[in-house]
Design a protein around this motif. Structure first.
Motif: not given
Length: 584
Positions: A43-53, A162-177
């Motif tokens: 069950y865990l491996m099935e979830r981890l195989a997905l973006p944001g799993g 590991f967390a999904g599209p929030v990676a885009l928010l992270f990258a944009v935040s670091i650019l603004l940082y």
């Protein structure tokens, strides 16, 4: 300062916990039923195989504890408190002037607080946002420009997986940082943004993610087949605007103490206003009663449903749950018309293929003894749950398969439920019924429902229309269970099918199935044979009911030409079938 920060955290956590527990207790119980977390590697491996799993696993792990009292409010308060404190820390490191604008740290958490009242939102989104802030906090601890860039590059990849599209928010935040700090390497940080976009495009092209919005926006953290409320995006927008705001204030001077106090009070007032209007707009209070009744039904608190249904009924779902509670108490045919009945849909609502109604219909069918349809609706609810499955309906599937003697299927479902935290003891206890006919037949619940089966035990499905249901056959198979026969007779009455009700009386009155008439049935007999008191004696109509009918008839004649007659009669006779038959 450390002690002050700890005190602020504790105060914020306490306030959030108290509010969420008082405001959303039954919301958390309801949300827990929308998923099934299994403690197994496949069950865990099935979830981890997905973006944001990874965030999905963490959120589902936490949500399973929502079944326990206070746990939902406790976990949500802890996550939101962590988000406030991490946001404050990140903003302070971007610009120390952020300490004068504490509202900036609260806005993302406020947005996440409001969206969580929507039961189609997944806690995965809140967990992902918290993880993203932790990664920004880790970035802020690095001093080397090369190390910071390498960290951002790798963290974007890791966050997307590991967390999904929030990676885009992270990258944009670091650019603004970097832009706020006027770094010479700011242009490098378009590369992590492009990387997150590339990861999303690859997922779309390979079919891992079916939609652009699921790859790049927080829509991944919402029921994929539904359009989310705009508040879902506010936490992302609030964080980015906070960084931009600090950039605009980068040359500002520290305020004096007096101005700082006034500024703080105004921000507190603004936060309170936003909270008030946000709660008014996005709080799903209209479903609160259903969530509460759903919890009562799941835990067998039938008296609580009955006690809280004495006001005017405006919703068929609530009315169906009320009638189910009366049936489970053995009081449906005696007390149904003491409540605000609304016709056949209040007895048996029409199926619309939604999870909520599938669960309710499974409960109704099971109470009636119609095990075939109870199983069908349980399966429909199980597969349509937003998460992996619905634990409550998995319990129903175990029960129905044990009743039918389908041991292999029941064992399969028992094994699944044994892999959970909250339900494993119940599931393990069901093993004593496997391949043990005597144990099933001696059990009050399973044995009683098995007696309702046709002698052939064939799983014959019928259309979900109560007038077509084989309630009479169920009653004939198990005369000791009054639920089916009371549902059938009450249905004829709410539909005002008096000819069918008379046939029903002719067939069953005086038999083991219907040895005596309950109150509403007696009142209906008087309507059928108003001018033939001998028939009243035949059906055992009580003296008290006869006296009430005499009074009712006198008042009907007295108010014959009065437009206010229904309201006047309701005061004394609104709890009778006579009033329902004449005015509803």
């Amino acid at each position: 300062m450390k002690y002050k920060i700890a005190l602020y955290c504790l105060l914020l956590f306490t306030l959030l916990f108290a509010f969420l527990q008082l405001h959303s207790e039954y919301h958390y119980y309801y949300v827990e039923q929308n998923q099934l977390f299994l403690n197994t590697w496949p069950y865990l491996m099935e979830r981890l195989a997905l973006p944001g799993g990874g965030a999905l696993i963490l959120s589902e792990f936490l949500v399973q504890f929502f079944a326990y009292p206070y746990a939902g409010a406790l976990i949500s308060a802890a996550l939101l408190t962590g988000i406030v404190m991490l946001t404050a820390s990140v903003l302070y490191k971007i610009a120390p002037l952020a300490v004068e604008w504490p509202i900036l740290a609260f806005l993302p958490a406020l947005s996440l607080l409001l969206i969580q009242f929507d039961f189609n939102y997944f806690l995965q989104g809140t967990v992902a946002f918290l993880l993203m802030l932790l990664f920004i906090e880790g970035y802020s601890l690095l001093k080397s420009p090369t190390g910071q860039f390498c960290y951002t590059f790798m963290a974007t990849l890791l966050l997307f997986w590991f967390a999904g599209p929030v990676a885009l928010l992270f990258a944009v935040s670091i650019l603004l940082y970097q832009a706020v700090r006027r770094s010479k390497q700011v242009y490098w940080y378009f590369i992590p943004i492009a990387l997150s976009l590339l990861c999303g495009l690859i997922c779309i092209e390979t079919g891992v993610t079916g939609d652009y919005r699921l790859a790049f926006l927080p829509d991944l953290y919402y029921h994929h087949q539904l359009k989310p409320e705009t508040v879902l995006y506010f936490s992302w927008i609030a964080l980015l605007l906070a960084i931009v705001f600090l950039f605009l204030l980068r040359k500002g001077k520290t305020s004096g103490k007096k101005r700082l106090i006034i500024q703080g009070l105004l921000q507190l007032l603004l936060l309170a206003v936003l909270f008030h209007f946000g709660l008014e707009k996005y709080d799903d209070r209209k479903s609160e009663k259903f969530k509460r009744f759903d919890y009562y039904a799941r835990t067998g608190q039938w008296d609580a449903i009955i006690d809280q249904s004495k006001d005017k009924q405006t919703n068929y779902l609530y009315l169906s749950l009320l009638n189910l509670a009366l049936a489970e108490k053995g009081e449906l045919a005696d007390r149904a018309f003491t409540f605000d009945q609304k016709g056949v849909n209040g007895i048996f609502p029409q199926w619309n293929k939604t999870t909520n109604l599938s669960i309710l219909l499974s409960d109704l069918f099971f109470a009636m003894g119609n095990i075939a349809n109870a199983q069908e609706m349980a399966f429909e609810a199980y597969i349509s749950a937003p998460g992996y499955g619905n634990p409550r309906m998995l319990k129903r599937l175990i029960q129905t398969n044990l009743i039918y003697g389908h041991w292999a299927v029941a064992e399969k479902y028992i094994t699944l439920l044994e892999q959970t935290v909250y339900y494993r003891n119940w599931a393990h206890d069901q093993r004593r019924f496997l391949r043990n006919e005597a144990a099933v037949e001696q059990d009050p619940l399973l044995g009683g429902k098995r007696k309702c089966l046709p002698t052939s035990r064939q799983n014959v499905l019928v259309l979900p229309d109560i007038l077509d249901l084989p309630l009479s056959k169920i009653a004939e198979a198990n005369p000791s269970d009054r639920t089916a026969i009371e549902y059938l007779g009450t249905t004829y009455l709410v539909c005002k099918e008096m000819n069918l009700f008379q046939q029903f009386l002719d067939q069953y009155y005086g038999t083991d199935i219907l040895p005596a008439l309950p109150r509403s049935f007696q009142e209906a007999v008087i309507i059928l044979h108003e001018k033939d008191p001998e028939q009243w004696k035949k059906y055992g109509i009580g003296d008290q009911i006869i006296r009430r009918f005499t009074g009712y008839k006198q008042q009907v004649l007295a108010y014959k030409n009065d437009p206010a007659a229904p309201g006047l009669l309701h005061r004394s006779f609104g709890d009778t079938y006579w009033f329902y038959f004449m005015f509803k």
